[in-house]
Write an enzyme that holds these catalytic residues in place. Structure first.
Site, PDB file in Angstrom:
ATOM      1  N   GLU A 148      42.436  37.848  39.101  1.00 27.83           N
ATOM      2  CA  GLU A 148      43.137  36.593  39.437  1.00 27.83           C
ATOM      3  C   GLU A 148      42.526  35.411  38.684  1.00 27.83           C
ATOM      4  O   GLU A 148      43.248  34.564  38.144  1.00 27.83           O
ATOM      5  CB  GLU A 148      43.063  36.317  40.941  1.00 27.83           C
ATOM      6  CG  GLU A 148      43.703  37.379  41.800  1.00 27.83           C
ATOM      7  CD  GLU A 148      42.725  38.431  42.291  1.00 27.83           C
ATOM      8  OE1 GLU A 148      42.915  38.916  43.418  1.00 27.83           O
ATOM      9  OE2 GLU A 148      41.764  38.768  41.560  1.00 27.83           O
TER      10      GLU A 148
ATOM     11  N   CYS B  75      38.758  34.313  44.865  1.00 23.85           N
ATOM     12  CA  CYS B  75      40.048  34.162  44.199  1.00 23.85           C
ATOM     13  C   CYS B  75      41.012  33.300  45.012  1.00 23.85           C
ATOM     14  O   CYS B  75      41.822  32.566  44.443  1.00 23.85           O
ATOM     15  CB  CYS B  75      40.638  35.524  43.894  1.00 23.85           C
ATOM     16  SG  CYS B  75      39.639  36.431  42.678  1.00 23.85           S
TER      17      CYS B  75
ATOM     18  N   CYS C 279      40.345  38.217  46.884  1.00 24.20           N
ATOM     19  CA  CYS C 279      39.107  38.071  47.652  1.00 24.20           C
ATOM     20  C   CYS C 279      38.896  36.591  47.981  1.00 24.20           C
ATOM     21  O   CYS C 279      39.678  35.727  47.583  1.00 24.20           O
ATOM     22  CB  CYS C 279      37.919  38.617  46.856  1.00 24.20           C
ATOM     23  SG  CYS C 279      37.469  37.571  45.455  1.00 24.20           S
TER      24      CYS C 279
ATOM     25  N   HIS D 167      37.188  38.118  38.038  1.00 25.66           N
ATOM     26  CA  HIS D 167      38.177  38.930  38.748  1.00 25.66           C
ATOM     27  C   HIS D 167      39.527  38.752  38.059  1.00 25.66           C
ATOM     28  O   HIS D 167      39.752  37.773  37.341  1.00 25.66           O
ATOM     29  CB  HIS D 167      38.265  38.490  40.208  1.00 25.66           C
ATOM     30  CG  HIS D 167      37.050  38.834  41.000  1.00 25.66           C
ATOM     31  ND1 HIS D 167      37.062  38.888  42.372  1.00 25.66           N
ATOM     32  CD2 HIS D 167      35.784  39.145  40.629  1.00 25.66           C
ATOM     33  CE1 HIS D 167      35.858  39.213  42.818  1.00 25.66           C
ATOM     34  NE2 HIS D 167      35.063  39.362  41.768  1.00 25.66           N
TER      35      HIS D 167
END
Length: 196
Positions: free
Chosen positions: A89, A122, A119, A87
């Site tokens: 992040e 993260c 999410c 992701h």
């Protein structure tokens, strides 16, 4: 005349509070922080098209130091690198740790800016990385509505971050971010979703 001026000032202040009322935070909203975050997140949302043209997912993150220097800026690479935890992040944290040659970013007093609310995964990565502040655009409920991606179970994460000394500002320029998510989806691009 005085009444008109006072009434005008009240209307302007009321309008400003309405704009900022949508922004949420786990601290009293600091206008300078919010203005800076708005500028950066708007830039990230505008950069998204360039990243998605090259196969990246529709999320972009950047890490800055407390002097306003960009440390890293990266996109989601789950699909093009075939790795579920890539992701934006997580990619940004990994890139910053590599660049600074550390697993603990705390001493660098860094802030993470991201186009959408982190999410569940993260949030864990941010907490353990040493990042001091998180600023995000589109809230998870809107990400889920637009993309159908399961953001995960995140009870009281604002409070939990505050307990750990991590500042959070959210819902910054969400309309711009939603437009980019709709554009991505309308182009028929892939959103990572494991089969259930």
């Amino acid at each position: 005349m005085k009444r008109i001026i006072i009434f005008s000032i009240v209307l302007i202040l009321s309008a400003l509070n309405t704009v900022n009322a949508k922004v949420i935070s786990n601290e009293k909203i600091d206008k300078a922080k919010l203005d800076n975050a708005t500028k950066i997140i708007t830039e990230l949302q505008n950069d998204m098209k360039n990243y998605t043209k090259n196969g990246s997912g529709p999320f972009v993150a950047a890490i800055y130091d407390n002097k306003g220097n960009l440390i890293v800026k990266v996109a989601n690479s789950v699909v093009n690198e075939k790795c579920s935890h890539n992701h934006a992040e997580m990619n940004a944290i990994k890139a910053a740790e590599t660049k600074l040659n550390t697993y603990d970013l705390a001493k660098y007093n860094l802030s993470l800016y991201v186009t959408a609310e982190p999410c569940m995964m993260c949030i864990g990565g941010i907490m353990w990385s040493g990042i001091k502040a998180v600023y995000y655009g589109v809230p998870s409920k809107d990400v889920e509505n637009i993309t159908k991606f399961d953001e995960g179970f995140k009870p009281h994460w604002f409070k939990e971050f505050k307990k750990r000394g991590i500042i959070v500002y959210g819902n910054i320029e969400p309309e711009l971010g939603k437009q980019e998510l709709y554009r991505y989806m309308n182009e028929g691009k892939i959103i990572y979703k494991p089969e259930r």
